[in-house]
Design a protein around this motif. Structure first.
Motif, PDB file in Angstrom:
ATOM      1  N   ALA A   1      39.972  34.879 -21.373  1.00 16.19           N
ATOM      2  CA  ALA A   1      40.282  35.430 -22.693  1.00 16.19           C
ATOM      3  C   ALA A   1      40.845  34.361 -23.611  1.00 16.19           C
ATOM      4  CB  ALA A   1      41.266  36.594 -22.560  1.00 16.19           C
ATOM      5  N   ASN A   2      41.723  33.510 -23.083  1.00 15.33           N
ATOM      6  CA  ASN A   2      42.306  32.456 -23.907  1.00 15.33           C
ATOM      7  C   ASN A   2      41.297  31.362 -24.233  1.00 15.33           C
ATOM      8  OD1 ASN A   2      45.445  32.611 -24.408  1.00 15.33           O
ATOM      9  ND2 ASN A   2      45.060  33.553 -22.428  1.00 15.33           N
ATOM     10  N   ALA A   3      40.414  31.044 -23.294  1.00 17.06           N
ATOM     11  CA  ALA A   3      39.376  30.051 -23.561  1.00 17.06           C
ATOM     12  C   ALA A   3      38.414  30.564 -24.630  1.00 17.06           C
ATOM     13  CB  ALA A   3      38.619  29.721 -22.279  1.00 17.06           C
ATOM     14  N   LEU A   4      38.059  31.843 -24.551  1.00 23.71           N
ATOM     15  CA  LEU A   4      37.141  32.424 -25.533  1.00 23.71           C
ATOM     16  C   LEU A   4      37.787  32.507 -26.905  1.00 23.71           C
ATOM     17  CD1 LEU A   4      34.357  33.619 -25.975  1.00 23.71           C
ATOM     18  CD2 LEU A   4      35.246  35.846 -25.270  1.00 23.71           C
ATOM     19  N   TYR A   5      39.099  32.678 -26.939  1.00 24.41           N
ATOM     20  CA  TYR A   5      39.815  32.735 -28.216  1.00 24.41           C
ATOM     21  C   TYR A   5      39.643  31.430 -28.979  1.00 24.41           C
ATOM     22  CZ  TYR A   5      43.504  34.538 -31.315  1.00 24.41           C
ATOM     23  OH  TYR A   5      44.211  35.022 -32.386  1.00 24.41           O
TER      24      TYR A   5
END
Length: 204
Positions: A49-53
């Protein structure tokens, strides 16, 4: 002639905004506050989720360019620079959280627990401030230059204020929704203009 990006500014902004908001919601769901910070950072959903953000921040950068690539006056140029720098700065912050943070949690968890200091604090604080200011100026300049209506300018202004905490979910959602609203407005306006043009051609 318009570039393919410029001619599709509406759909791009709409998709980027909705995706941005959806990813921030996924970050909120992936952040299990019942667990210790290190354990949470080691979980795959949190990392993804943080990488995609970070990736969806690129979509915001494209939309900034699409909205101000044409001449919007001196204020428009200032707004473009503010929004660009602020978004790039926050994107770098999100890259760190998405890719470097999980690695540090594995190899040096004591560094995560110790918190930041020195230039790391300065860099992190600058990303929050510049991101918020960037989108506030974007909203004001877009309205003053009549690039988009006043209600959209107000939406970006409010989203910019809330965006100071965009590094933490769900404070990035307002920016995503404001961008999606801009995309919807561009798309509906383009469709209306095309309808008028077709009526004029038929009448001729």
């Amino acid at each position: 002639m318009s570039s393919p990006l410029a001619s599709n500014a509406g759909p791009i902004a709409l998709a980027a905004g909705l995706t941005f908001a959806a990813v921030d919601i996924s970050r909120l769901l992936a952040a299990d506050t019942s667990k210790e910070r290190i354990a949470m950072m080691r979980e795959t959903p949190f990392q993804m989720a943080n990488a995609l953000y970070f990736v969806v921040f690129i979509g915001l950068l494209v939309c900034v360019y699409l909205r101000f690539h044409a001449d919007a006056g001196a204020l428009g140029a200032v707004a473009f620079c503010f929004a660009l720098v602020g978004t790039m700065d926050m994107a770098g912050n999100m890259w760190f959280d998405g890719f470097a943070g999980p690695w540090i949690a594995d190899v040096a968890p004591e560094a995560i627990l110790a918190g930041g200091s020195g230039m790391l604090v300065v860099g992190g604080f600058s990303s929050y401030v510049l991101f918020a200011l960037g989108w506030m100026v974007f909203g004001i300049a877009g309205w003053r230059a009549r690039v988009f209506p006043a209600w959209l300018g107000a939406a970006f202004l409010v989203a910019g204020v809330l965006g100071y905490n965009a590094g933490l979910p769900p404070y990035g959602i307002p920016i995503g929704l404001a961008m999606a609203a801009l995309g919807w407005w561009i798309t509906s306006g383009t469709q209306s203009a095309r309808s008028v043009a077709r009526r004029d051609e038929a009448a001729a």
